[in-house]
Design a protein around this motif. Structure first.
Motif, short mmCIF file in Angstrom:
data_model
loop_
_atom_site.label_atom_id
_atom_site.label_comp_id
_atom_site.label_asym_id
_atom_site.label_seq_id
_atom_site.Cartn_x
_atom_site.Cartn_y
_atom_site.Cartn_z
N TYR A 164 0.82 -1.22 0.00
CA TYR A 164 0.00 0.00 0.00
C TYR A 164 0.85 1.27 0.00
O TYR A 164 0.62 2.18 -0.79
CB TYR A 164 -0.94 -0.01 1.21
CG TYR A 164 -1.71 1.28 1.34
CD1 TYR A 164 -2.79 1.56 0.51
CD2 TYR A 164 -1.36 2.23 2.29
CE1 TYR A 164 -3.49 2.74 0.61
CE2 TYR A 164 -2.05 3.41 2.41
CZ TYR A 164 -3.12 3.67 1.57
OH TYR A 164 -3.81 4.85 1.67
N LYS A 165 1.82 1.34 0.88
CA LYS A 165 2.65 2.55 0.98
C LYS A 165 3.44 2.80 -0.30
O LYS A 165 3.61 3.94 -0.71
CB LYS A 165 3.56 2.48 2.20
CG LYS A 165 2.79 2.60 3.49
CD LYS A 165 3.71 2.68 4.68
CE LYS A 165 2.85 2.83 5.94
NZ LYS A 165 3.64 3.04 7.12
N THR A 166 3.91 1.74 -0.91
CA THR A 166 4.66 1.88 -2.16
C THR A 166 3.75 2.41 -3.26
O THR A 166 4.11 3.31 -4.02
CB THR A 166 5.27 0.52 -2.58
OG1 THR A 166 6.04 0.00 -1.51
CG2 THR A 166 6.14 0.67 -3.81
N LEU A 178 0.95 4.08 -2.87
CA LEU A 178 0.56 5.44 -2.53
C LEU A 178 1.66 6.43 -2.89
O LEU A 178 1.40 7.48 -3.47
CB LEU A 178 0.24 5.54 -1.04
CG LEU A 178 -0.23 6.90 -0.53
CD1 LEU A 178 -1.54 7.30 -1.21
CD2 LEU A 178 -0.42 6.86 0.98
N LYS A 179 2.89 6.09 -2.58
CA LYS A 179 4.02 6.95 -2.91
C LYS A 179 4.13 7.14 -4.42
O LYS A 179 4.32 8.26 -4.90
CB LYS A 179 5.32 6.35 -2.35
CG LYS A 179 6.53 7.21 -2.60
CD LYS A 179 7.78 6.58 -2.02
CE LYS A 179 8.99 7.44 -2.35
NZ LYS A 179 10.23 6.83 -1.91
N ARG A 180 3.97 6.05 -5.17
CA ARG A 180 4.05 6.13 -6.62
C ARG A 180 2.91 7.00 -7.20
O ARG A 180 3.13 7.80 -8.10
CB ARG A 180 3.99 4.73 -7.22
CG ARG A 180 4.42 4.70 -8.68
CD ARG A 180 4.60 3.31 -9.16
NE ARG A 180 3.29 2.79 -9.54
CZ ARG A 180 3.01 1.53 -9.74
NH1 ARG A 180 3.93 0.61 -9.58
NH2 ARG A 180 1.81 1.15 -10.10
N ARG A 190 1.32 9.49 -5.62
CA ARG A 190 1.56 10.90 -5.25
C ARG A 190 2.64 11.53 -6.11
O ARG A 190 2.60 12.73 -6.37
CB ARG A 190 1.93 11.00 -3.78
CG ARG A 190 0.72 10.72 -2.88
CD ARG A 190 1.00 11.15 -1.51
NE ARG A 190 0.88 12.60 -1.45
CZ ARG A 190 0.40 13.25 -0.44
NH1 ARG A 190 0.00 12.61 0.61
NH2 ARG A 190 0.32 14.56 -0.44
N GLU A 191 3.61 10.74 -6.54
CA GLU A 191 4.67 11.26 -7.39
C GLU A 191 4.14 11.66 -8.77
O GLU A 191 4.70 12.52 -9.44
CB GLU A 191 5.80 10.23 -7.56
CG GLU A 191 6.63 10.05 -6.31
CD GLU A 191 7.60 8.88 -6.40
OE1 GLU A 191 7.54 8.10 -7.38
OE2 GLU A 191 8.42 8.74 -5.47
N ASP A 197 2.62 19.16 -8.74
CA ASP A 197 2.91 19.86 -7.49
C ASP A 197 1.86 20.91 -7.13
O ASP A 197 1.55 21.12 -5.97
CB ASP A 197 4.29 20.53 -7.55
CG ASP A 197 5.40 19.50 -7.54
OD1 ASP A 197 5.16 18.38 -7.06
OD2 ASP A 197 6.51 19.82 -8.03
#
Length: 142
Positions: free
Chosen positions: A11-13, A15-17, A19-20, A24
């Motif tokens: 999940y965290k991976t 989510l990080k991908r 958001r990237e 901005d």
């Protein structure tokens, strides 16, 4: 499934991908500010001196904005040379309140709070479309 394959879908991976990949400016918390409202009362008339500047800052048609203010204040008036001339005395506080309600109803997106909206017409219904988040909602026209 192997343990290594499960790490790809953590999940965290994910989510990080995700958001990237979001631009901005979506995370910036710019606050929309109008120029200060310049109100003059001359006799029985109230004049908003920087009316054109206010309409331009909101990205709305001067006549539409004027029609709203005239209706909400119960006054007759005209737009002349970038000013709105109302045919009665109206307190600056009441005008500021009515301008803020115009912003809430016809400018600011209710979903993301940004002023990047346009009024579009779909069939006979007018909609407020946010160019920042894509939200669409119906509005009542004057």
């Amino acid at each position: 499934m192997k343990v290594d394959e499960l790490d790809l879908y953590d999940y965290k991976t994910l989510l990080k991908r995700a958001r990237e990949q979001i631009p901005d400016y979506v995370f910036e918390k710019d606050r929309f500010e109008l120029p200060p409202i310049e109100v003059i009362i001359e006799g029985n008339k109230t004049i908003i001196r920087n009316f054109r500047e206010l309409a331009k800052a909101m990205n709305r048609d001067e006549n539409f904005f004027a029609k709203y203010l005239l209706k909400e204040t119960g006054s007759a008036g005209t737009v002349e040379g970038g000013r709105l001339i109302l045919q009665r005395k109206i307190s600056p506080e009441l005008l500021k309140d009515r301008i803020n309600s115009f912003l809430r109803e016809y400018v600011i997106c209710r979903e993301c709070g940004k002023p990047d909206t346009k009024i579009i017409k779909e069939g006979r219904i007018h909609m407020l479309k946010c160019m920042a988040c894509g939200a669409i909602r119906p509005i009542r026209m004057l």
